[in-house]
Write an enzyme that holds these catalytic residues in place. Sequence first.
Site, mmCIF file in Angstrom:
data_model
loop_
_atom_site.group_PDB
_atom_site.id
_atom_site.type_symbol
_atom_site.label_atom_id
_atom_site.label_comp_id
_atom_site.label_asym_id
_atom_site.label_seq_id
_atom_site.Cartn_x
_atom_site.Cartn_y
_atom_site.Cartn_z
ATOM 1 N N ARG A 15 34.855 46.641 35.188
ATOM 2 C CA ARG A 15 34.630 45.315 34.639
ATOM 3 C C ARG A 15 34.573 44.062 35.550
ATOM 4 O O ARG A 15 34.199 43.027 35.233
ATOM 5 C CB ARG A 15 35.923 44.847 33.629
ATOM 6 C CG ARG A 15 36.188 45.841 32.327
ATOM 7 C CD ARG A 15 37.388 45.722 31.834
ATOM 8 N NE ARG A 15 38.437 46.847 32.510
ATOM 9 C CZ ARG A 15 39.536 46.985 32.093
ATOM 10 N NH1 ARG A 15 40.158 46.362 31.117
ATOM 11 N NH2 ARG A 15 40.435 47.867 32.759
ATOM 12 N N LYS A 22 37.414 46.844 43.340
ATOM 13 C CA LYS A 22 38.290 46.045 42.873
ATOM 14 C C LYS A 22 39.336 45.503 43.753
ATOM 15 O O LYS A 22 39.602 44.170 43.822
ATOM 16 C CB LYS A 22 38.874 46.428 41.657
ATOM 17 C CG LYS A 22 39.887 45.257 41.027
ATOM 18 C CD LYS A 22 39.948 45.578 39.539
ATOM 19 C CE LYS A 22 40.844 46.640 39.097
ATOM 20 N NZ LYS A 22 41.096 46.918 37.533
HETATM 21 C C1 UD1 Z 1 47.095 49.769 33.103
HETATM 22 C C2 UD1 Z 1 48.052 50.630 32.114
HETATM 23 C C3 UD1 Z 1 48.454 49.824 30.894
HETATM 24 C C4 UD1 Z 1 49.117 48.486 31.531
HETATM 25 C C5 UD1 Z 1 47.976 47.770 32.849
HETATM 26 C C6 UD1 Z 1 48.715 46.525 33.469
HETATM 27 C C7 UD1 Z 1 47.549 53.060 31.990
HETATM 28 C C8 UD1 Z 1 47.054 54.161 31.085
HETATM 29 N N1 UD1 Z 1 47.545 51.671 31.392
HETATM 30 O O1 UD1 Z 1 45.984 49.533 32.357
HETATM 31 O O2 UD1 Z 1 49.495 50.363 30.121
HETATM 32 O O3 UD1 Z 1 49.346 47.418 30.447
HETATM 33 O O4 UD1 Z 1 47.602 48.795 33.494
HETATM 34 O O5 UD1 Z 1 48.125 46.068 34.144
HETATM 35 O O6 UD1 Z 1 48.379 53.441 32.909
HETATM 36 N N2 UD1 Z 1 43.672 53.768 38.769
HETATM 37 C C9 UD1 Z 1 43.611 55.062 39.901
HETATM 38 N N3 UD1 Z 1 43.023 56.086 39.250
HETATM 39 C C10 UD1 Z 1 42.366 56.328 38.240
HETATM 40 C C11 UD1 Z 1 42.606 55.200 37.280
HETATM 41 C C12 UD1 Z 1 43.337 53.885 37.744
HETATM 42 O O7 UD1 Z 1 44.129 54.873 40.939
HETATM 43 O O8 UD1 Z 1 41.978 57.351 37.831
HETATM 44 C C13 UD1 Z 1 44.054 52.643 39.322
HETATM 45 C C14 UD1 Z 1 43.421 51.170 39.230
HETATM 46 O O9 UD1 Z 1 42.566 51.187 40.515
HETATM 47 C C15 UD1 Z 1 44.037 50.020 39.063
HETATM 48 C C16 UD1 Z 1 45.307 50.809 38.402
HETATM 49 O O10 UD1 Z 1 45.340 52.213 38.662
HETATM 50 O O11 UD1 Z 1 44.564 49.383 40.499
HETATM 51 C C17 UD1 Z 1 45.297 50.368 36.755
HETATM 52 O O12 UD1 Z 1 44.139 51.101 36.310
HETATM 53 P P1 UD1 Z 1 43.369 50.077 35.228
HETATM 54 O O13 UD1 Z 1 42.127 50.893 34.992
HETATM 55 O O14 UD1 Z 1 43.013 48.726 35.600
HETATM 56 O O15 UD1 Z 1 44.408 50.057 33.789
HETATM 57 P P2 UD1 Z 1 44.666 49.313 32.790
HETATM 58 O O16 UD1 Z 1 43.594 49.461 31.663
HETATM 59 O O17 UD1 Z 1 44.532 47.725 33.242
HETATM 60 CA CA CA Z 2 44.214 46.854 35.199
#
Ligand code: UD1
Ligand code: CA
Length: 425
Positions: A15, A22
Amino acid sequence: MDIKSIILAAGKGTRMKSNTPKVLHEIFGKTLVGYVLDNVKTITNENFVIVGHQAEEVEKYVKNNYENAKTVLQTPQLGTGHAVSRVCPMLKNYKGLVLILCGDTPLITEATLKNFIEFHNTQNSDLTVMSTIFENPANYGRIIRESDSTLKCIVEEKDATPEQKAIKEVNAGIYCINWEKVQPAFSQLTSNNAQGEYYLTDIIEWGKKNKLNVNAYIMKNNEEIFGINSRLHLAEATRIMQKRINEKHMLNGVTIVDPSTTYISADTEIGQDTIIFPATYIEGKNKIGKNCKIGPCAHLRGGVEISDNVKIGNFVEVKKSKINSNTNAGHLSYIGDSEVGSNVNIGAGTITANYNPLTKEKSRTTLKDNVKIGSNTVLVAPVTIEEGANIGALSVITKNVPKWALALTRSPMRVLTDWVKNQLK
Ligand code: UD1
Ligand code: CA
């Protein structure tokens, strides 16, 4: 107490629509993940940053800036739960606490994290999740509670029913877990959900099923929880950070004439009775003394150390430089990679030419105490102006100037009497 952190930073950040990962986007010259790593500095003894998307760039940044952080590769990126599971081999026999944070949540503070851990300990909790209330909870995971208000599970927005979407208590994405008890969850998560990902949030339900003591810590100040997923969020987080930092300085005795147009990085110290005038932008790590006047429209770019009673006026840019007390750079100057003494006057339009675009090297400029630089001077680095020397206006200084000398390079002024009159004849 043995506390380690896992910081999730492997996601694509779709996004953001950016070629920069990011978590390497910046607020006042510091990366988002940098804020998170700085906050755990005094709390943890080891930190794991999960990297995946554009891993090399994130890895390089973490290695160059944070000694006590290790990066762990997650490929492919199958979700937040999968991300944490990558650390399991490294913490096989670990028995302490693990603090899990997201690299895209830079507004959380060290004080809140300390309170959170204290809450975890006093509740004798095995698994504590941080939650908060948002009037507009869109995009966050919702906290689902049982009828007796104990925790049940977390449901992601994309998996939520309309009733669940109406819930305003959301998951902050910050957890404190007793590693030994919760670790088995990471090999048991499934990806049976709308995004086909292994959700970290599912450890709540897992913990309840396995009779662990699971709690939520409700954070009152929801600004700290703000997660950055888009450029709109980045601007909003910048605004919150700006307000927080400016308030801190004003409470410490710094005058900020117009806080709404003044931007000061988190790692800038400012002494009492210094006045920051409007439209000033200060990024990176800096130290400003007492009774200084900065701005309007000044730009400090990091690595700047300014002593007391210094004036940095309008349209003056300073980078990686040390400026001693009672020195003035009042107007329209660039001071980079320099060491400037006390009682120096830097005339309007003075430029330190510190960069050689052919060799890409930067060189230093040294101005000793009591030096006076005339307006529109170019100081071609490396160059030293010894104590008390004066430089005539409009000079290009390419050699060192000895103590108390006058150096000037401009051509002598000529006056051609009646020249204009003669032209008009
Ligand atoms: C996530 C939470 C959500 C919470 C929100 C708070 C989950 C499934 N959801 O959603 O409940 O309210 O954060 O901000 O956990 N990342 C990895 N590896 C992956 C996927 C993501 O390292 O495979 C990292 C991303 O870089 C990021 C963080 O995890 O820093 C959160 O991922 P993001 O996709 O932003 O999750 P949200 O949809 O914000
Ligand atoms: Ca997030």
